[in-house]
Design a protein around this motif. Sequence first.
Motif, short mmCIF file in Angstrom:
data_model
loop_
_atom_site.label_atom_id
_atom_site.label_comp_id
_atom_site.label_asym_id
_atom_site.label_seq_id
_atom_site.Cartn_x
_atom_site.Cartn_y
_atom_site.Cartn_z
N TYR A 1 23.03 -3.07 -19.87
CA TYR A 1 21.75 -3.78 -19.98
C TYR A 1 21.67 -4.46 -21.34
O TYR A 1 21.92 -3.84 -22.38
N ASP A 2 21.34 -5.73 -21.36
CA ASP A 2 21.22 -6.50 -22.60
C ASP A 2 19.74 -6.79 -22.84
O ASP A 2 19.18 -7.72 -22.24
N PRO A 3 19.09 -6.02 -23.70
CA PRO A 3 17.65 -6.21 -23.92
C PRO A 3 17.32 -7.53 -24.63
O PRO A 3 16.21 -8.02 -24.54
N SER A 4 18.30 -8.11 -25.32
CA SER A 4 18.04 -9.35 -26.04
C SER A 4 18.25 -10.59 -25.16
O SER A 4 17.95 -11.70 -25.59
N ALA A 5 18.77 -10.40 -23.96
CA ALA A 5 19.00 -11.54 -23.07
C ALA A 5 17.67 -12.11 -22.58
O ALA A 5 16.69 -11.39 -22.41
N ASN A 6 17.64 -13.40 -22.38
CA ASN A 6 16.46 -14.06 -21.84
C ASN A 6 16.89 -14.95 -20.69
O ASN A 6 17.52 -15.96 -20.92
N PRO A 7 16.66 -14.61 -19.46
CA PRO A 7 15.91 -13.47 -18.94
C PRO A 7 16.72 -12.17 -19.06
O PRO A 7 17.94 -12.22 -19.24
N PRO A 8 16.04 -11.00 -18.96
CA PRO A 8 16.74 -9.72 -19.06
C PRO A 8 17.88 -9.66 -18.04
O PRO A 8 17.74 -10.17 -16.93
N ALA A 9 18.99 -9.02 -18.43
CA ALA A 9 20.16 -9.02 -17.55
C ALA A 9 21.06 -7.82 -17.83
O ALA A 9 21.03 -7.26 -18.92
N PHE A 10 21.84 -7.48 -16.80
CA PHE A 10 22.97 -6.57 -16.97
C PHE A 10 24.18 -7.47 -17.11
O PHE A 10 24.42 -8.34 -16.28
N VAL A 11 24.96 -7.28 -18.18
CA VAL A 11 26.10 -8.13 -18.47
C VAL A 11 27.36 -7.27 -18.44
O VAL A 11 27.38 -6.17 -18.97
N SER A 12 28.43 -7.81 -17.82
CA SER A 12 29.68 -7.05 -17.73
C SER A 12 30.48 -7.17 -19.01
O SER A 12 30.31 -8.12 -19.77
N ASP A 13 31.34 -6.18 -19.23
CA ASP A 13 32.19 -6.17 -20.42
C ASP A 13 33.32 -7.19 -20.31
O ASP A 13 33.87 -7.61 -21.32
N PHE A 14 33.69 -7.55 -19.09
CA PHE A 14 34.78 -8.52 -18.91
C PHE A 14 34.33 -9.61 -17.96
O PHE A 14 33.33 -9.47 -17.25
N GLY A 15 35.06 -10.70 -17.92
CA GLY A 15 34.65 -11.87 -17.16
C GLY A 15 35.18 -11.90 -15.74
O GLY A 15 35.96 -11.05 -15.33
N ASP A 16 34.74 -12.91 -15.02
CA ASP A 16 35.22 -13.14 -13.66
C ASP A 16 36.44 -14.06 -13.70
O ASP A 16 37.05 -14.25 -14.74
N GLU A 17 36.79 -14.67 -12.57
CA GLU A 17 37.98 -15.54 -12.49
C GLU A 17 37.92 -16.71 -13.47
O GLU A 17 38.93 -17.15 -14.00
N SER A 18 36.72 -17.23 -13.72
CA SER A 18 36.59 -18.39 -14.61
C SER A 18 36.51 -17.98 -16.09
O SER A 18 36.41 -18.84 -16.95
N GLY A 19 36.52 -16.68 -16.37
CA GLY A 19 36.49 -16.23 -17.76
C GLY A 19 35.09 -16.00 -18.29
O GLY A 19 34.92 -15.57 -19.42
N GLN A 20 34.05 -16.29 -17.50
CA GLN A 20 32.69 -16.07 -17.94
C GLN A 20 32.26 -14.64 -17.63
O GLN A 20 32.69 -14.07 -16.63
N ALA A 21 31.43 -14.09 -18.48
CA ALA A 21 30.92 -12.73 -18.26
C ALA A 21 30.05 -12.72 -17.01
O ALA A 21 29.25 -13.63 -16.79
N SER A 22 30.23 -11.72 -16.19
CA SER A 22 29.43 -11.59 -14.98
C SER A 22 28.06 -11.04 -15.36
O SER A 22 27.95 -10.12 -16.16
#
Length: 179
Positions: free
Chosen positions: A119-140
């Motif tokens: 959980y990333d409390p500083s994200a706007n909007p609030p989000a759960f962010v993965s430690d590693f990315g998907d196929e395109s290299g972006q964090a899920s």
Amino acid sequence: MFFLKYLHKTIRLPPSSFGPHMRSHVERRLYDEVEGKIDGRYGYIISVLQIVEIGAGVLQPMTGLAEFNVVYRALVMKVFKNMVVDGVVTVVNPLGFWVEVGPMTMFVASALIPSYFKYDPSANPPAFVSDFGDESGQASRIEKGIAIRARIIGIRTEATDIFCVGTIKEDYLGPQAGV
């Protein structure tokens, strides 16, 4: 998940509805009383597809109302435990997130989210962010508006709502790209 069912309903009409358009009053009352409602046995009644039969009206002596037994065919949605469903995330908070799956609501607790989502409390909007990315290299990310696939692990049906508890802690579950 979706079924066609033949169902029965007793419709009561007041004397003011008696007359040449009584059949249309019965039909309108049926649509108003059952569409978008939950039947504990059959699930969520999405739509009345066909009115098969409207029985002869029987007057009730004490009330003056007429009762009509109506047989109709309806499209219903019923969910089952262990069913995999797709939905849209509506709310994210530190305890988990809420998902809308058609007319029902599902909660996925943070304990039922894979450990690589934080959980990333500083994200706007609030989000759960993965430690590693998907196929395109972006964090899920799991945030409001994201399509998600989850497995139902618990169901509670009330008079007006269906609530579920789900998990994304299995293979092929979680945020869906390109849906």
